[in-house]
Motif scaffolding. Structure first.
Motif, PDB file in Angstrom:
ATOM      1  N   ILE A 183       0.836  -1.200   0.000  1.00 13.54           N
ATOM      2  CA  ILE A 183       0.000   0.000   0.000  1.00 13.54           C
ATOM      3  C   ILE A 183       0.874   1.254   0.000  1.00 13.54           C
ATOM      4  CG2 ILE A 183      -1.677   1.331   1.331  1.00 13.54           C
ATOM      5  CD1 ILE A 183      -2.813  -1.359   2.313  1.00 13.54           C
ATOM      6  N   VAL A 184       1.879   1.288   0.882  1.00 14.01           N
ATOM      7  CA  VAL A 184       2.763   2.457   0.971  1.00 14.01           C
ATOM      8  C   VAL A 184       3.611   2.593  -0.287  1.00 14.01           C
ATOM      9  CG1 VAL A 184       4.758   3.414   2.219  1.00 14.01           C
ATOM     10  CG2 VAL A 184       2.826   2.466   3.486  1.00 14.01           C
ATOM     11  N   MET A 185       4.040   1.466  -0.834  1.00 14.09           N
ATOM     12  CA  MET A 185       4.905   1.455  -2.014  1.00 14.09           C
ATOM     13  C   MET A 185       4.269   2.212  -3.174  1.00 14.09           C
ATOM     14  SD  MET A 185       6.448  -1.995  -3.703  1.00 14.09           S
ATOM     15  CE  MET A 185       7.739  -2.006  -4.928  1.00 14.09           C
ATOM     16  N   PHE A 186       2.951   2.061  -3.333  1.00 10.45           N
ATOM     17  CA  PHE A 186       2.291   2.669  -4.482  1.00 10.45           C
ATOM     18  C   PHE A 186       1.370   3.817  -4.094  1.00 10.45           C
ATOM     19  CE2 PHE A 186       3.280  -1.732  -5.692  1.00 10.45           C
ATOM     20  CZ  PHE A 186       4.179  -1.450  -6.702  1.00 10.45           C
ATOM     21  N   SER A 187       1.553   4.354  -2.901  1.00  4.31           N
ATOM     22  CA  SER A 187       0.866   5.588  -2.511  1.00  4.31           C
ATOM     23  C   SER A 187       1.922   6.629  -2.172  1.00  4.31           C
ATOM     24  CB  SER A 187      -0.085   5.330  -1.345  1.00  4.31           C
ATOM     25  OG  SER A 187       0.586   4.698  -0.266  1.00  4.31           O
ATOM     26  N   ALA A 188       2.509   6.532  -0.981  1.00  9.30           N
ATOM     27  CA  ALA A 188       3.608   7.441  -0.619  1.00  9.30           C
ATOM     28  C   ALA A 188       4.776   7.285  -1.593  1.00  9.30           C
ATOM     29  CB  ALA A 188       4.066   7.159   0.811  1.00  9.30           C
ATOM     30  N   GLY A 189       5.061   6.043  -1.990  1.00 11.39           N
ATOM     31  CA  GLY A 189       6.174   5.795  -2.899  1.00 11.39           C
ATOM     32  C   GLY A 189       6.019   6.527  -4.216  1.00 11.39           C
ATOM     33  N   VAL A 190       4.837   6.433  -4.815  1.00 13.73           N
ATOM     34  CA  VAL A 190       4.585   7.117  -6.084  1.00 13.73           C
ATOM     35  C   VAL A 190       4.606   8.633  -5.885  1.00 13.73           C
ATOM     36  CG1 VAL A 190       2.867   7.506  -7.894  1.00 13.73           C
ATOM     37  CG2 VAL A 190       3.291   5.186  -7.059  1.00 13.73           C
ATOM     38  N   SER A 191       4.139   9.109  -4.722  1.00 12.14           N
ATOM     39  CA  SER A 191       4.077  10.553  -4.480  1.00 12.14           C
ATOM     40  C   SER A 191       5.457  11.196  -4.503  1.00 12.14           C
ATOM     41  CB  SER A 191       3.394  10.838  -3.138  1.00 12.14           C
ATOM     42  OG  SER A 191       4.232  10.502  -2.041  1.00 12.14           O
ATOM     43  N   TYR A 192       6.512  10.446  -4.137  1.00 12.79           N
ATOM     44  CA  TYR A 192       7.858  11.012  -4.191  1.00 12.79           C
ATOM     45  C   TYR A 192       8.240  11.401  -5.616  1.00 12.79           C
ATOM     46  CZ  TYR A 192       8.253   8.928   0.477  1.00 12.79           C
ATOM     47  OH  TYR A 192       8.042   8.580   1.790  1.00 12.79           O
ATOM     48  N   PHE A 193       7.837  10.590  -6.572  1.00  9.99           N
ATOM     49  CA  PHE A 193       8.179  10.860  -7.965  1.00  9.99           C
ATOM     50  C   PHE A 193       7.218  11.859  -8.606  1.00  9.99           C
ATOM     51  CE2 PHE A 193      10.216   6.739  -7.263  1.00  9.99           C
ATOM     52  CZ  PHE A 193      11.471   6.989  -7.773  1.00  9.99           C
TER      53      PHE A 193
ATOM     54  N   HIS B 299      -3.030   5.471 -10.786  1.00  8.73           N
ATOM     55  CA  HIS B 299      -1.848   4.695 -11.159  1.00  8.73           C
ATOM     56  C   HIS B 299      -2.218   3.210 -11.236  1.00  8.73           C
ATOM     57  CE1 HIS B 299       2.210   2.987 -10.991  1.00  8.73           C
ATOM     58  NE2 HIS B 299       2.651   4.183 -11.293  1.00  8.73           N
ATOM     59  N   PRO B 300      -1.757   2.480 -12.245  1.00 12.07           N
ATOM     60  CA  PRO B 300      -2.119   1.066 -12.392  1.00 12.07           C
ATOM     61  C   PRO B 300      -1.809   0.224 -11.151  1.00 12.07           C
ATOM     62  CG  PRO B 300      -1.017   1.849 -14.365  1.00 12.07           C
ATOM     63  CD  PRO B 300      -0.921   2.959 -13.359  1.00 12.07           C
ATOM     64  N   CYS B 301      -0.703   0.527 -10.478  1.00  8.44           N
ATOM     65  CA  CYS B 301      -0.333  -0.261  -9.296  1.00  8.44           C
ATOM     66  C   CYS B 301      -1.241   0.036  -8.108  1.00  8.44           C
ATOM     67  CB  CYS B 301       1.129  -0.016  -8.928  1.00  8.44           C
ATOM     68  SG  CYS B 301       2.289  -0.633 -10.169  1.00  8.44           S
ATOM     69  N   ILE B 302      -1.691   1.286  -7.969  1.00  7.77           N
ATOM     70  CA  ILE B 302      -2.640   1.635  -6.914  1.00  7.77           C
ATOM     71  C   ILE B 302      -3.972   0.937  -7.164  1.00  7.77           C
ATOM     72  CG2 ILE B 302      -4.071   3.514  -6.014  1.00  7.77           C
ATOM     73  CD1 ILE B 302      -1.422   3.510  -4.752  1.00  7.77           C
ATOM     74  N   ILE B 303      -4.422   0.963  -8.411  1.00  7.11           N
ATOM     75  CA  ILE B 303      -5.673   0.263  -8.754  1.00  7.11           C
ATOM     76  C   ILE B 303      -5.545  -1.226  -8.440  1.00  7.11           C
ATOM     77  CG2 ILE B 303      -7.186  -0.371 -10.680  1.00  7.11           C
ATOM     78  CD1 ILE B 303      -6.444   2.338 -11.973  1.00  7.11           C
ATOM     79  N   ALA B 304      -4.363  -1.792  -8.718  1.00  7.92           N
ATOM     80  CA  ALA B 304      -4.136  -3.210  -8.421  1.00  7.92           C
ATOM     81  C   ALA B 304      -4.194  -3.479  -6.919  1.00  7.92           C
ATOM     82  CB  ALA B 304      -2.782  -3.645  -8.983  1.00  7.92           C
ATOM     83  N   VAL B 305      -3.642  -2.572  -6.101  1.00  7.36           N
ATOM     84  CA  VAL B 305      -3.702  -2.727  -4.644  1.00  7.36           C
ATOM     85  C   VAL B 305      -5.152  -2.697  -4.172  1.00  7.36           C
ATOM     86  CG1 VAL B 305      -3.146  -1.637  -2.433  1.00  7.36           C
ATOM     87  CG2 VAL B 305      -1.394  -1.833  -4.187  1.00  7.36           C
ATOM     88  N   VAL B 306      -5.944  -1.771  -4.695  1.00  6.55           N
ATOM     89  CA  VAL B 306      -7.361  -1.667  -4.308  1.00  6.55           C
ATOM     90  C   VAL B 306      -8.103  -2.949  -4.665  1.00  6.55           C
ATOM     91  CG1 VAL B 306      -9.525  -0.447  -4.750  1.00  6.55           C
ATOM     92  CG2 VAL B 306      -7.398   0.843  -4.472  1.00  6.55           C
ATOM     93  N   ILE B 307      -7.860  -3.457  -5.873  1.00  6.95           N
ATOM     94  CA  ILE B 307      -8.503  -4.716  -6.288  1.00  6.95           C
ATOM     95  C   ILE B 307      -8.071  -5.855  -5.362  1.00  6.95           C
ATOM     96  CG2 ILE B 307      -8.635  -6.449  -8.127  1.00  6.95           C
ATOM     97  CD1 ILE B 307      -8.309  -4.155 -10.143  1.00  6.95           C
ATOM     98  N   GLY B 308      -6.775  -5.890  -5.023  1.00  3.34           N
ATOM     99  CA  GLY B 308      -6.271  -6.941  -4.142  1.00  3.34           C
ATOM    100  C   GLY B 308      -6.890  -6.877  -2.763  1.00  3.34           C
ATOM    101  N   LEU B 309      -6.997  -5.671  -2.197  1.00  2.00           N
ATOM    102  CA  LEU B 309      -7.610  -5.525  -0.872  1.00  2.00           C
ATOM    103  C   LEU B 309      -9.086  -5.896  -0.905  1.00  2.00           C
ATOM    104  CD1 LEU B 309      -5.962  -2.182   0.324  1.00  2.00           C
ATOM    105  CD2 LEU B 309      -5.519  -4.477   1.204  1.00  2.00           C
ATOM    106  N   ALA B 310      -9.772  -5.501  -1.976  1.00  2.00           N
ATOM    107  CA  ALA B 310     -11.187  -5.875  -2.123  1.00  2.00           C
ATOM    108  C   ALA B 310     -11.323  -7.390  -2.240  1.00  2.00           C
ATOM    109  CB  ALA B 310     -11.785  -5.189  -3.343  1.00  2.00           C
ATOM    110  N   ARG B 311     -10.372  -7.987  -2.912  1.00  2.00           N
ATOM    111  CA  ARG B 311     -10.387  -9.448  -3.088  1.00  2.00           C
ATOM    112  C   ARG B 311     -10.312 -10.150  -1.737  1.00  2.00           C
ATOM    113  NH1 ARG B 311      -5.817 -12.817  -6.539  1.00  2.00           N
ATOM    114  NH2 ARG B 311      -6.872 -14.848  -6.504  1.00  2.00           N
TER     115      ARG B 311
END
Length: 305
Positions: free
Chosen positions: A137-147, A163-175
């Motif tokens: 979750i942090v990797m593709f939220s805070a992590g992406v925000s740095y760039f 971001h595709p990776c954030i959408i993937a995290v949301v799908i994974g958590l919903a799963r």
């Protein structure tokens, strides 16, 4: 304690990196091909890997056991985000965002699986997957925000949530949360695509090294970062777990996964966001090289817990 899987994975990573190096040196791959690789990883292979990794069955019987490791992992990620916010303010902005990302985003998602299973068996593998939830979750939220920095807040937030990776995290958590079953053919496809992510990233790193060489790797800044990533962060995690009287196995697993080298996606994001790709690759490669010696030492220290 069987660390053979860890050593095998480390060898495989460097072999894949060597393949990229050789293909670039003999001109089968060109520097311009890096963009194609990075876009493929970020937009397809990595999201597939993330969704596939959330294939965890959380039953009511084991939720209590997982709560402690989830709390510890969340605390570690908050600690790393704080470190990233305060440690690199005197560093050049182009290098700062790479160091920030590499501080909060380790390679626990790949090497961590081998460590968890090699040291603690199947229970370690299962606990390791729970540990990785806050990291992803942090990797593709805070992590992406740095760039994405340097733009107005609304633009940054929009880019992050789409971001595709954030959408993937949301799908994974919903799963996980809603126990959404995926057809076997979908799960198998995600697994197959996800397995391509790490080899392509390592080939990508090998291409960067072929283009730029090794001359810039052993710098004071790179060495300091490797010490932070491999020694200081896990030492702080160990101290915190001991003070909080965390279960010894959860303590050991958390320390080992906190001692992972910089995430290999650091260089991929640097390429995508036109950051210092050479510096990002140096951070990843040097910390990964040093982890070959450091991780077994941590495993030996933790065996006494």
């Amino acid at each position: 304690m069987d660390l053979s899987k860890l050593f095998n994975l480390q060898f495989m990573m460097f072999a894949e990196m060597a393949a990229g190096y050789i293909l670039c040196k003999i001109h089968i791959l060109k520097p311009s091909d890096r963009s194609v690789l990075s876009k493929s990883v970020i937009n397809l292979f990595l999201p597939a890997s993330i969704i596939g990794a959330f294939n965890i069955e959380l039953t009511s019987e084991i939720l209590g056991d997982f709560a402690e490791i989830l709390i510890v992992s969340t605390a570690i990620q908050v600690f790393c985000v704080i470190l990233a916010a305060v440690l690199f303010n005197r560093t050049d902005d182009n290098k700062k965002r790479i160091l920030q990302y590499a501080t909060v985003c380790s390679n626990a998602g790949f090497l961590g699986n081998a460590v968890a299973e090699g040291v603690y068996g199947q229970i370690g593998m299962m606990y390791g997957q729970i540990y990785l939830i806050p990291l992803r979750i942090v990797m593709f939220s805070a992590g992406v925000s740095y760039f994405e920095g340097g733009q107005d807040f609304k633009t940054v937030i929009k880019k992050i949530i789409t971001h595709p990776c954030i959408i993937a995290v949301v799908i994974g958590l919903a799963r996980i949360g809603f126990r959404i079953p995926f057809p076997t053919m979908v799960t198998d496809t995600l697994t197959s695509l996800g397995r391509c992510a790490t080899p392509l990233v390592m080939v990508f790193l090998g291409m960067i090294i072929a283009e730029n060489g090794f001359s810039t790797m052993m710098t004071k800044l790179n060495i300091e970062f490797s010490v932070l990533r491999l020694v200081l962060i896990p030492a702080a995690v160990l101290a915190g777990c001991l003070l909080a009287h965390i279960d010894p196995m959860i303590t050991g697993l958390s320390v080992l996964l906190a001692a992972m080298p910089a995430g290999s996606t650091t260089a991929v994001f640097a390429e995508q966001y036109h950051a210092d790709v050479r510096f990002a690759a140096d951070c990843v490669v040097l910390s990964t090289l040093l982890s070959i010696a450091v991780l077994p030492v941590w495993a030996w220290i933790l065996s006494g817990l």
